[in-house]
Design an enzyme around this catalytic site. Structure first.
Site, PDB file in Angstrom:
ATOM      1  N   CYS A  70      45.132  46.220  24.514  1.00  0.00           N
ATOM      2  CA  CYS A  70      44.189  46.205  25.630  1.00  0.00           C
ATOM      3  C   CYS A  70      44.730  47.027  26.804  1.00  0.00           C
ATOM      4  O   CYS A  70      45.841  46.777  27.283  1.00  0.00           O
ATOM      5  CB  CYS A  70      43.939  44.764  26.084  1.00  0.00           C
ATOM      6  SG  CYS A  70      42.903  44.644  27.564  1.00  0.00           S
ATOM      7  N   CYS A  73      45.579  44.875  30.189  1.00  0.00           N
ATOM      8  CA  CYS A  73      46.699  43.938  30.290  1.00  0.00           C
ATOM      9  C   CYS A  73      47.873  44.643  30.978  1.00  0.00           C
ATOM     10  O   CYS A  73      47.957  45.869  30.979  1.00  0.00           O
ATOM     11  CB  CYS A  73      47.122  43.465  28.899  1.00  0.00           C
ATOM     12  SG  CYS A  73      45.965  42.313  28.121  1.00  0.00           S
ATOM     13  N   HIS A 116      44.586  37.856  29.473  1.00  0.00           N
ATOM     14  CA  HIS A 116      43.585  38.511  28.622  1.00  0.00           C
ATOM     15  C   HIS A 116      42.526  37.541  28.111  1.00  0.00           C
ATOM     16  O   HIS A 116      41.361  37.922  27.921  1.00  0.00           O
ATOM     17  CB  HIS A 116      44.286  39.183  27.434  1.00  0.00           C
ATOM     18  CG  HIS A 116      43.348  39.895  26.502  1.00  0.00           C
ATOM     19  ND1 HIS A 116      42.941  41.194  26.704  1.00  0.00           N
ATOM     20  CD2 HIS A 116      42.731  39.478  25.351  1.00  0.00           C
ATOM     21  CE1 HIS A 116      42.112  41.548  25.735  1.00  0.00           C
ATOM     22  NE2 HIS A 116      41.973  40.534  24.896  1.00  0.00           N
ATOM     23  N   HIS A 169      37.163  41.490  33.510  1.00  0.00           N
ATOM     24  CA  HIS A 169      37.142  42.564  34.494  1.00  0.00           C
ATOM     25  C   HIS A 169      35.717  42.855  34.932  1.00  0.00           C
ATOM     26  O   HIS A 169      34.757  42.447  34.296  1.00  0.00           O
ATOM     27  CB  HIS A 169      37.760  43.841  33.911  1.00  0.00           C
ATOM     28  CG  HIS A 169      36.884  44.535  32.894  1.00  0.00           C
ATOM     29  ND1 HIS A 169      36.673  44.039  31.620  1.00  0.00           N
ATOM     30  CD2 HIS A 169      36.152  45.671  32.978  1.00  0.00           C
ATOM     31  CE1 HIS A 169      35.871  44.847  30.952  1.00  0.00           C
ATOM     32  NE2 HIS A 169      35.528  45.839  31.766  1.00  0.00           N
TER      33      HIS A 169
END
Length: 353
Positions: A70, A73, A116, A169
């Site tokens: 990701c 992260c 996450h 996000h």
């Protein structure tokens, strides 16, 4: 809140927002990145009078990477991400694949937490307040860019919405024009002001909703309700009781109370469809007054606009989504399967104990 601005390897800006004033952010982005090349172009439709962005470079953006890859992260060891540091509270950075760039505006990514597997609803009130402060700061900073006329902070949550990164996000779009939806509100404001001799339409709508049966929750500073003409099966509008044009106008009382109210609203959204259902997909969108000139909306000023957040889901019932079909997509006439009064009732039913 402590704010630290730095640059990524390709020159994009990254800003840390930290809860502790003694936090040091000096990590360097060691990725071998070349300067980002964008092809963003804004084109105006002469028939509809609105604008669209053409951004072909976005075809190559990151798409559903594994969790251990990701890009949102924190960086850990040899795994380098968009965030050079090994931890963060809230971070904002220029999108590597922006829809708007340069003279066509700007796009930023807002990471709400380094966890996450969390969601916005999992944040503490302190963390949620930090996100609000980051939204406010970015609104202020972006409003001073010569190419920016309107700042839009929002969150897309869930694969059903089209989210390609699972990390919690949101995004911020800084448009070089007043968006069509805002323009419609401003025209309605102008018409109502003219017809009533100066009354404010937002104030009238808010007073009517607060006196009705569609209020979902209410506090000293905020009120959330399902609007009379809700477009989506479950749609809630959240307003500060004192009208302000943008996030910058919120006073300390409203800022302090916002996290409690908003987190409760998000948690209710996750309970709409009952236990065992996957997390509710949603879009949460802040509507702020444009920073550009409003001459075309005769008699209307920025202070006439009312900051508010619109939260809605495309899920209409358990296991079923609301798709935009012919009437919605072709003519922009929405057909809602859930009566707004029933939606409000359901959102009151799922209040946390």
């Amino acid at each position: 809140m402590k704010k630290t601005s730095t640059r990524l390897a390709d020159g994009r800006e990254l800003v840390y927002y930290d809860l502790r004033d003694d936090t040091v952010r000096d990590a360097v982005d060691h990725r071998p990145l070349e300067r980002t090349v964008t092809t963003s172009e804004v084109r105006r439709d002469p028939l509809l009078g609105d604008s669209i962005a053409v951004a072909s470079h976005r075809q190559g953006r990151t798409y559903h990477p594994p969790a251990d890859q990701c890009p949102l992260c924190p960086s850990q060891g040899e795994r380098l991400s968009e965030i050079p540091d090994s931890s963060y509270d809230v971070v904002v950075f220029e999108n590597r694949f922006p829809s708007l760039a340069g003279d066509s505006g700007r796009c930023e990514v807002v990471c709400f937490t380094s966890d996450h597997d969390a969601s916005f609803a999992d944040l503490s009130e302190e963390q949620a307040r930090l996100v609000l402060d980051a939204w406010t700061d970015r609104t202020s900073e972006l409003s001073h860019l010569p190419s920016v006329e309107q700042v839009f902070c929002f969150e897309n949550r869930g694969a059903e919405i089209g989210v390609t990164l699972g990390h919690p996000h949101g995004q911020i779009y800084a448009y070089p024009f007043t968006t069509p939806r805002t323009a419609l509100m401003l025209r309605s404001l102008a018409a109502h002001k003219d017809a009533t001799g100066g009354d404010n339409l937002f104030d009238a709508v808010l007073a009517e909703e607060m006196a009705g049966e569609r209020v979902v929750l209410e506090s000293e500073e905020w009120v959330a309700f399902v609007p009379y003409a809700a477009h989506w099966p479950y749609e809630v509008h959240l307003y500060p009781k004192r009208r302000v044009p943008d996030l910058l106008g919120l006073d300390e009382a409203a800022r302090t109370e916002f996290p409690q109210v908003y987190l409760e609203l998000l948690r209710r959204f996750d309970r709409i469809f009952g236990e065992g259902e996957p997390p509710t997909p949603y879009i949460a969108a802040w509507h702020q007054a444009p920073f550009g000139q409003l001459e075309e909306f005769e008699g209307v000023t920025r202070d006439d606009f009312a900051l508010h957040l619109e939260l809605f889901t495309i899920r209409r019932t358990s296991g079923k989504l609301k798709f935009l079909a012919g009437s919605e997509s072709g003519m922009n006439v929405f057909i809602n399967d859930v009566p707004p009064e029933r939606a409000a009732e359901r959102l009151r039913e799922v209040a946390s104990s």
